[in-house]
Design an enzyme around this catalytic site. Structure first.
Site, PDB file in Angstrom:
ATOM      1  N   LYS A   1      39.016  46.015  33.912  1.00 23.85           N
ATOM      2  CA  LYS A   1      40.165  46.746  34.495  1.00 23.85           C
ATOM      3  C   LYS A   1      40.626  47.907  33.623  1.00 23.85           C
ATOM      4  O   LYS A   1      40.949  48.968  34.127  1.00 23.85           O
ATOM      5  CB  LYS A   1      41.323  45.798  34.750  1.00 23.85           C
ATOM      6  CG  LYS A   1      41.810  45.161  33.478  1.00 23.85           C
ATOM      7  CD  LYS A   1      42.662  43.968  33.669  1.00 23.85           C
ATOM      8  CE  LYS A   1      42.758  43.269  32.337  1.00 23.85           C
ATOM      9  NZ  LYS A   1      41.997  42.117  32.137  1.00 23.85           N
TER      10      LYS A   1
ATOM     11  N   GLU B   1      35.049  43.973  41.827  1.00 27.81           N
ATOM     12  CA  GLU B   1      36.002  43.045  42.445  1.00 27.81           C
ATOM     13  C   GLU B   1      36.759  42.221  41.391  1.00 27.81           C
ATOM     14  O   GLU B   1      37.956  41.922  41.533  1.00 27.81           O
ATOM     15  CB  GLU B   1      35.240  42.096  43.385  1.00 27.81           C
ATOM     16  CG  GLU B   1      36.105  41.119  44.146  1.00 27.81           C
ATOM     17  CD  GLU B   1      37.044  41.813  45.114  1.00 27.81           C
ATOM     18  OE1 GLU B   1      36.571  42.379  46.105  1.00 27.81           O
ATOM     19  OE2 GLU B   1      38.262  41.804  44.870  1.00 27.81           O
TER      20      GLU B   1
ATOM     21  N   GLY C   1      41.228  38.497  39.539  1.00 29.12           N
ATOM     22  CA  GLY C   1      40.217  37.450  39.393  1.00 29.12           C
ATOM     23  C   GLY C   1      39.434  37.134  40.647  1.00 29.12           C
ATOM     24  O   GLY C   1      38.725  37.989  41.192  1.00 29.12           O
TER      25      GLY C   1
ATOM     26  N   ILE D   1      40.388  36.563  43.631  1.00 29.02           N
ATOM     27  CA  ILE D   1      40.936  36.936  44.947  1.00 29.02           C
ATOM     28  C   ILE D   1      40.148  38.113  45.534  1.00 29.02           C
ATOM     29  O   ILE D   1      40.069  39.174  44.915  1.00 29.02           O
ATOM     30  CB  ILE D   1      42.425  37.335  44.849  1.00 29.02           C
ATOM     31  CG1 ILE D   1      43.235  36.229  44.172  1.00 29.02           C
ATOM     32  CG2 ILE D   1      42.975  37.641  46.227  1.00 29.02           C
ATOM     33  CD1 ILE D   1      44.695  36.595  43.932  1.00 29.02           C
TER      34      ILE D   1
ATOM     35  N   GLY E   1      47.464  27.709  26.705  1.00 28.76           N
ATOM     36  CA  GLY E   1      46.302  28.608  26.741  1.00 28.76           C
ATOM     37  C   GLY E   1      46.403  29.702  27.792  1.00 28.76           C
ATOM     38  O   GLY E   1      45.451  30.444  28.009  1.00 28.76           O
TER      39      GLY E   1
ATOM     40  N   GLU F   1      47.814  34.764  25.381  1.00 23.39           N
ATOM     41  CA  GLU F   1      47.008  34.963  24.179  1.00 23.39           C
ATOM     42  C   GLU F   1      47.908  34.980  22.945  1.00 23.39           C
ATOM     43  O   GLU F   1      49.135  35.133  23.074  1.00 23.39           O
ATOM     44  CB  GLU F   1      46.248  36.282  24.294  1.00 23.39           C
ATOM     45  CG  GLU F   1      45.216  36.220  25.403  1.00 23.39           C
ATOM     46  CD  GLU F   1      44.445  37.509  25.542  1.00 23.39           C
ATOM     47  OE1 GLU F   1      44.196  38.151  24.516  1.00 23.39           O
ATOM     48  OE2 GLU F   1      44.084  37.842  26.670  1.00 23.39           O
TER      49      GLU F   1
ATOM     50  N   ASP G   1      48.464  45.097  31.316  1.00 24.97           N
ATOM     51  CA  ASP G   1      47.398  44.518  32.139  1.00 24.97           C
ATOM     52  C   ASP G   1      47.686  44.784  33.621  1.00 24.97           C
ATOM     53  O   ASP G   1      46.819  45.236  34.370  1.00 24.97           O
ATOM     54  CB  ASP G   1      47.322  43.004  31.843  1.00 24.97           C
ATOM     55  CG  ASP G   1      46.331  42.279  32.722  1.00 24.97           C
ATOM     56  OD1 ASP G   1      45.132  42.321  32.406  1.00 24.97           O
ATOM     57  OD2 ASP G   1      46.755  41.688  33.734  1.00 24.97           O
TER      58      ASP G   1
ATOM     59  N   LYS H   1      45.673  47.248  36.610  1.00 29.09           N
ATOM     60  CA  LYS H   1      45.288  46.769  37.946  1.00 29.09           C
ATOM     61  C   LYS H   1      45.998  47.592  39.031  1.00 29.09           C
ATOM     62  O   LYS H   1      45.416  47.898  40.079  1.00 29.09           O
ATOM     63  CB  LYS H   1      45.631  45.284  38.076  1.00 29.09           C
ATOM     64  CG  LYS H   1      44.791  44.400  37.142  1.00 29.09           C
ATOM     65  CD  LYS H   1      45.386  43.015  36.992  1.00 29.09           C
ATOM     66  CE  LYS H   1      44.564  42.157  36.038  1.00 29.09           C
ATOM     67  NZ  LYS H   1      45.220  40.892  35.677  1.00 29.09           N
TER      68      LYS H   1
END
Ligand code: HSE
Length: 434
Positions: free
Chosen positions: A107, A131, A136, A138, A189, A192, A203, A207
């Site tokens: 991305k 994609e 992810g 979707i 988890g 990060e 992030d 996108k």
């Protein structure tokens, strides 16, 4: 007729996603062959650390020289799951120069250099599919690029970051503060060790840039996306949202202007009504709500991250790209013909929830209301209450506005901060999805 000579795939990167791609390619080889119309073979795996044990991958396939793998002359498709800008960009460019189509999950790179990469793919008559770069597993890029290619998308509003959705969902359901919810996300988890890219909205902004370009057939660069993180969202904001029948989500919102002449792209936390479909997206799930002229309202929902879900999207692209190779064709490339400008955040029109700490004495409410009026911002509701900590002569004032341009709201807030009777602006939150 089934072709017997296999299509050869170079896997660039073998981390959480790459190892899942390799595993599924091996375990589902027969199904993939049937669906593509030719066998597909993992011909090489480029990694940084060759000594790491990689279960299910023939050690003979492992190399540290990704460039040599791409240049060796028999590769048909490269799967780039390295992430980041370099060396991914140089490797994708090398792939195109050597007649290799590319499937990428990157991305950051696509948001920054999508136009140049698309141009390189087109120049060489090759595919660039991605994609997995947005949300992810979707299916979203292909439905928007292909299924909705005959429609006109006017608005996209999505939860495209799972880590922040997990944190906000925890804050909503348990009353926890931001730090407590982040600590839980880290322990499980989801977040990060350095959560900056997620919690500061970088992030989601990458996108958003990719989705805006596809939705509006234009170019939207990462720098065009207005971005605010969610680290300032407090338990008090959630309490206030609840009183309004809302929750708080980190949203990517992409809009075509009413006159159709420009677009906006933004990422920020916002209150949305509990009745909105995005309000029920819990934990680390992603969902994207698309409003198209003919189709109406569509929602795409599912896991937005993780090795296996992301590998699912990569493999879907691999099948499509391999089919195109066999047909000696390419799939849809970049569609940026509208060349719509991206308007600044000040032009965005929406509603606002503003929480102020004010002096509790005659005339304060009138002064605050006048400040809104002077900036052309119409007030919908006002709620005043004494401070819960019992501080004397102070009150908390919550103002919810009607729709107004962001620039007008900023002007209002700047003026409010200058009033002696306003002790502080505790929070400003946009209200969306009504
Ligand atoms: N860190 C991202 C998320 C996944 O939390 O959704 C990769 O884009």
């Amino acid at each position: 007729m089934m072709r017997t000579r296999p299509l050869k795939v170079a896997l660039l990167g073998c981390g959480v996603v790459g190892s899942e791609v390799a595993r599924i390619m091996t375990t589902h080889a027969d199904d993939l062959t049937a669906r593509i119309g030719a066998p597909v073979e993992l011909a090489g795996v480029a990694v940084r650390r060759p000594s790491k044990v990689r279960e299910g991958i023939d050690p003979a396939l492992i190399t540290t020289d990704a460039t040599a793998l791409l240049k060796r002359g028999d590769i048909d498709v490269a799967i780039e799951v390295i992430g980041g800008i370099e060396p991914a960009r140089a490797l994708i460019t090398t792939a195109f120069e050597h007649g290799i189509s590319v499937v990428s999950a990157n991305k950051a790179l696509l948001a920054q250099d999508g136009a140049a990469l698309h141009a390189a793919a087109e120049q060489h008559g090759l595919d660039l599919y991605y994609e997995a770069a947005v949300a992810g597993a979707i299916p979203l890029v292909r439905p928007m690029r292909e299924s909705l290619a005959g429609d006109k998308i006017n608005r996209v509003m999505g939860i495209v970051n799972g880590t922040t959705n997990f944190i906000l969902d925890k804050m909503d359901s348990t009353g926890a503060g931001y730090q407590e919810a982040l600590d839980e996300a880290t322990a499980l988890g989801y977040a990060e060790a350095d959560p900056t890219a997620d919690v500061e909205g970088y992030d989601a902004a990458a996108k958003a840039a990719i989705l805006a370009g596809i939705a509006f057939h234009t170019r939207v660069r990462l720098d065009d996306v207005y971005r605010e993180g969610m680290t300032e969202v407090s338990a008090a904001d959630f309490a206030s949202a609840k009183r309004m029948g809302c929750t708080i989500k980190l949203l990517a919102i992409l809009e075509r202007a009413a006159d159709g002449e420009s677009v906006t792209a933004r990422v920020h936390p916002a209150m949305i009504p509990l009745s909105h479909p995005l309000a029920s997206v819990r934990e680390a799930y992603n969902a994207v709500f698309v409003e198209a002229e003919a189709a109406g309202r569509l929602m795409f929902y599912g896991p937005g991250a993780g090795g296996s879900p992301t590998a699912s999207a990569v493999l879907g692209d691999l099948v499509a790209v391999c089919r195109n190779k066999l047909a000696e064709a390419t799939g849809p490339g970049e569609s940026a013909y509208t060349q719509l400008p991206v308007s600044p955040m000040g032009d965005v029109v929406t509603r606002y929830h503003i929480s102020l700490d004010v002096a509790d004495k005659p005339g304060v409410l009138a002064q605050v209301a006048t400040t809104f009026a002077e900036h052309g911002v119409s007030i919908d509701t006002v709620r005043q209450q004494g401070r819960p900590d019992g501080v004397g002569n102070e009150a908390s004032l919550v103002v919810v506005t009607h729709r107004a341009p962001d620039a007008s709201l900023s002007g209002t807030v700047e003026a409010l901060r200058k009033l002696d009777t306003v002790r502080g602006v505790a929070s400003i939150m946009r209200v969306e999805g009504e």
